[in-house]
Design an enzyme around this catalytic site. Structure first.
Site, mmCIF file in Angstrom:
data_model
loop_
_atom_site.group_PDB
_atom_site.id
_atom_site.type_symbol
_atom_site.label_atom_id
_atom_site.label_comp_id
_atom_site.label_asym_id
_atom_site.label_seq_id
_atom_site.Cartn_x
_atom_site.Cartn_y
_atom_site.Cartn_z
ATOM 1 N N ALA A 65 -6.734 6.057 9.856
ATOM 2 C CA ALA A 65 -5.398 6.543 10.226
ATOM 3 C C ALA A 65 -4.410 5.396 10.089
ATOM 4 O O ALA A 65 -4.661 4.289 10.574
ATOM 5 C CB ALA A 65 -5.400 7.064 11.661
ATOM 6 N N ALA A 66 -3.303 5.660 9.428
ATOM 7 C CA ALA A 66 -2.318 4.595 9.226
ATOM 8 C C ALA A 66 -1.001 5.176 8.755
ATOM 9 O O ALA A 66 -0.952 6.288 8.228
ATOM 10 C CB ALA A 66 -2.824 3.593 8.179
ATOM 11 N N TYR A 92 4.010 -3.358 5.527
ATOM 12 C CA TYR A 92 2.718 -2.634 5.510
ATOM 13 C C TYR A 92 1.567 -3.613 5.274
ATOM 14 O O TYR A 92 0.549 -3.592 5.974
ATOM 15 C CB TYR A 92 2.757 -1.562 4.415
ATOM 16 C CG TYR A 92 1.417 -0.961 4.051
ATOM 17 C CD1 TYR A 92 0.814 -0.008 4.863
ATOM 18 C CD2 TYR A 92 0.767 -1.343 2.871
ATOM 19 C CE1 TYR A 92 -0.417 0.541 4.515
ATOM 20 C CE2 TYR A 92 -0.455 -0.795 2.512
ATOM 21 C CZ TYR A 92 -1.044 0.147 3.338
ATOM 22 O OH TYR A 92 -2.260 0.689 2.986
ATOM 23 N N VAL A 141 -1.799 8.972 -10.081
ATOM 24 C CA VAL A 141 -2.705 9.865 -10.818
ATOM 25 C C VAL A 141 -2.426 11.326 -10.422
ATOM 26 O O VAL A 141 -2.327 12.211 -11.281
ATOM 27 C CB VAL A 141 -4.185 9.505 -10.531
ATOM 28 C CG1 VAL A 141 -5.124 10.516 -11.152
ATOM 29 C CG2 VAL A 141 -4.502 8.107 -11.063
HETATM 30 N N1 LIG Z 1 -4.777 5.630 -1.064
HETATM 31 C C1 LIG Z 1 -4.860 4.342 -1.400
HETATM 32 O O1 LIG Z 1 -4.756 3.981 -2.565
HETATM 33 C C2 LIG Z 1 -5.114 3.284 -0.330
HETATM 34 C C3 LIG Z 1 -5.208 1.951 -0.717
HETATM 35 C C4 LIG Z 1 -5.441 0.982 0.253
HETATM 36 C C5 LIG Z 1 -5.604 1.330 1.580
HETATM 37 N N2 LIG Z 1 -5.495 2.641 1.937
HETATM 38 C C6 LIG Z 1 -5.663 2.977 3.353
HETATM 39 O O2 LIG Z 1 -6.620 4.011 3.456
HETATM 40 C C7 LIG Z 1 -6.309 4.836 4.579
HETATM 41 C C8 LIG Z 1 -6.262 6.290 4.172
HETATM 42 O O3 LIG Z 1 -5.226 6.455 3.211
HETATM 43 P P1 LIG Z 1 -4.958 7.834 2.437
HETATM 44 O O4 LIG Z 1 -4.548 7.474 1.059
HETATM 45 O O5 LIG Z 1 -6.097 8.763 2.657
HETATM 46 O O6 LIG Z 1 -3.647 8.321 3.186
HETATM 47 P P2 LIG Z 1 -3.356 9.668 4.003
HETATM 48 O O7 LIG Z 1 -1.900 9.596 4.387
HETATM 49 O O8 LIG Z 1 -3.816 10.855 3.237
HETATM 50 O O9 LIG Z 1 -4.265 9.481 5.293
HETATM 51 C C9 LIG Z 1 -3.819 8.905 6.493
HETATM 52 C C10 LIG Z 1 -4.212 9.855 7.611
HETATM 53 O O10 LIG Z 1 -3.854 9.249 8.871
HETATM 54 C C11 LIG Z 1 -3.202 10.217 9.678
HETATM 55 N N3 LIG Z 1 -2.312 9.489 10.593
HETATM 56 C C12 LIG Z 1 -1.192 8.783 10.274
HETATM 57 N N4 LIG Z 1 -0.652 8.263 11.392
HETATM 58 C C13 LIG Z 1 -1.452 8.626 12.427
HETATM 59 C C14 LIG Z 1 -1.397 8.401 13.828
HETATM 60 N N5 LIG Z 1 -0.408 7.687 14.389
HETATM 61 N N6 LIG Z 1 -2.373 8.940 14.607
HETATM 62 C C15 LIG Z 1 -3.367 9.683 14.062
HETATM 63 N N7 LIG Z 1 -3.455 9.944 12.738
HETATM 64 C C16 LIG Z 1 -2.511 9.411 11.927
HETATM 65 C C17 LIG Z 1 -2.447 11.104 8.703
HETATM 66 O O11 LIG Z 1 -2.126 12.381 9.227
HETATM 67 C C18 LIG Z 1 -3.456 11.189 7.542
HETATM 68 O O12 LIG Z 1 -4.346 12.259 7.715
HETATM 69 C C19 LIG Z 1 -5.013 4.284 5.158
HETATM 70 O O13 LIG Z 1 -5.357 3.413 6.216
HETATM 71 C C20 LIG Z 1 -4.416 3.508 4.013
HETATM 72 O O14 LIG Z 1 -3.566 2.468 4.473
HETATM 73 C C21 LIG Z 1 -5.264 3.634 1.020
#
Ligand SMILES: NC(=O)c1ccc[n+]([C@@H]2O[C@H](COP(=O)([O-])OP(=O)(O)OC[C@H]3O[C@@H](n4cnc5c(N)ncnc54)[C@H](O)[C@@H]3O)[C@@H](O)[C@H]2O)c1
Length: 319
Positions: free
Chosen positions: A78-79, A148, A192
């Site tokens: 979660a982020a 971030y 993508v």
């Molecule tokens: N997608 C990428 O390329 C990538 C790259 C590096 C790191 N990340 C990290 O991977 C993780 C998942 O990313 P993702 O691409 O699946 O994004 P995403 O936005 O689909 O997933 C994040 C999830 O966290 C939930 N969330 C956000 N704030 C919250 C809170 N305060 N309390 C509870 N839930 C909360 C959102 O509803 C969502 O379901 C994140 O931590 C992101 O920083 C992603």
């Protein structure tokens, strides 16, 4: 097992894998960017193993919840995951990514959770690297240039401190540019998913800059595999999860257009400020410590995304 952010793109794919392995899974998600639709298949096939808690990781109730459910492992995904939001609202970013993570660590330590597996960001952790340093190794200085990147880096520092102070084990995965089914085509990082949707809808495509900027694209199933491995291996370590290969945005566009059977031209607009020019992550440490290797070729991964988006558009789910 507990998965924060389990209704999101990567989190929901991880939940599917954990359920398939027979684990009981608690999802904590406030559904701010995630959606229950991402967990529809999981609910249909393994509802008795899955509990979804619609909760903010910043809320004090999180500590009680961890105490009640007592997961062995917490996968913390979660982020606030949008770099641009972090630039316009760094306080909100830190609130979720720093204070939310601390709340989770407090709950984990109080309930004797064995390990936290953390989604770190390989794309921001190392700042704008010297090109001679590509592909980037974990031992390089960590000098993020966005709020971030800073909040994600600070979360790793907290993990290290909790390991020392409270023997709470962790594994932090510095993810490349993750792509795959369920990625939000409206998100900023989902190039993508955006290309797939626009190509299949025959809509114009904009590339910022000359398109020669590179990313390390890594398929979501491979990332999920790294999380699973990180739940038992790589204790106390940060591991890059990428291919070690640079792919330019132009290369990605040509490959996806050809695969979609579309003759399309991109419009080029000025590069957005703060955008990284080139990046790739050396996955050697993950190979040694987690036994993890990237598996999915870009062509196979983008084909899966095109198929997923095509099906969604065909069933009217594209709006
Ligand atoms: N997608 C990428 O390329 C990538 C790259 C590096 C790191 N990340 C990290 O991977 C993780 C998942 O990313 P993702 O691409 O699946 O994004 P995403 O936005 O689909 O997933 C994040 C999830 O966290 C939930 N969330 C956000 N704030 C919250 C809170 N305060 N309390 C509870 N839930 C909360 C959102 O509803 C969502 O379901 C994140 O931590 C992101 O920083 C992603």
């Amino acid at each position: 097992m507990m998965v924060t952010g389990g209704a999101g793109f990567i989190g929901s794919n991880l939940v599917d894998r954990l359920l398939a392995e027979g684990h009981t899974v608690d999802v904590v998600d406030n559904l701010s960017t995630g959606s229950l639709a991402n967990l529809a298949e999981a609910r249909a096939t393994a509802a008795h193993q899955l509990t979804v808690h619609q909760m903010d990781i910043r809320s004090a109730e999180l500590i009680d919840l961890i105490g009640r459910r007592r997961p062995q492992v917490v996968f913390h995904l979660a982020a606030q995951a949008d770099v641009r939001v972090s630039v316009t609202d760094p306080v909100f970013d830190a609130d979720v990514n720093l204070l939310g993570t601390l709340r989770l660590l407090e709950g984990a330590r109080a309930s004797e959770v064995e390990r936290v597996v953390f989604a770190a960001s390989g794309g921001t952790l190392y700042g704008e690297p010297d090109l001679s340093e590509l592909p980037l190794k974990e031992s390089l200085p960590h000098r993020p240039l966005s709020p971030y990147g800073v909040s994600k880096k600070a979360a790793i520092d907290y993990l290290v401190a909790y390991r020392e102070l409270h023997s709470l084990e962790f594994c932090a995965l510095a993810l490349g540019n993750v792509y795959g089914p369920r990625q939000d085509p409206h998100g900023e990082a989902g190039v993508v998913a955006i290309f797939a949707e626009r190509l299949l809808r025959a809509q114009p495509i904009t590339i910022f800059g000359d398109g020669e900027q590179t990313r390390d694209f890594i398929y979501v199933d491979d990332v999920v595999d790294a999380f699973v491995r990180g739940s038992t291996k790589g204790g106390g370590l940060l591991c890059n999860i990428g291919t070690g290969r640079e792919t330019s945005v132009n290369e990605l566009f040509r490959e996806m257009a050809a695969r979609a059977g579309v003759t399309a031209k991109a419009n080029y607009e000025p590069l957005r400020p703060g955008e990284l020019l080139r990046v790739s992550l050396d996955p050697s440490r993950a190979g040694i410590q987690l036994g993890w290797h990237p598996w999915t070729e870009l062509g196979a991964g983008t084909a899966a995304v095109l198929e997923f988006v095509g099906q969604r558009l065909a069933t009217g789910g594209g709006e």
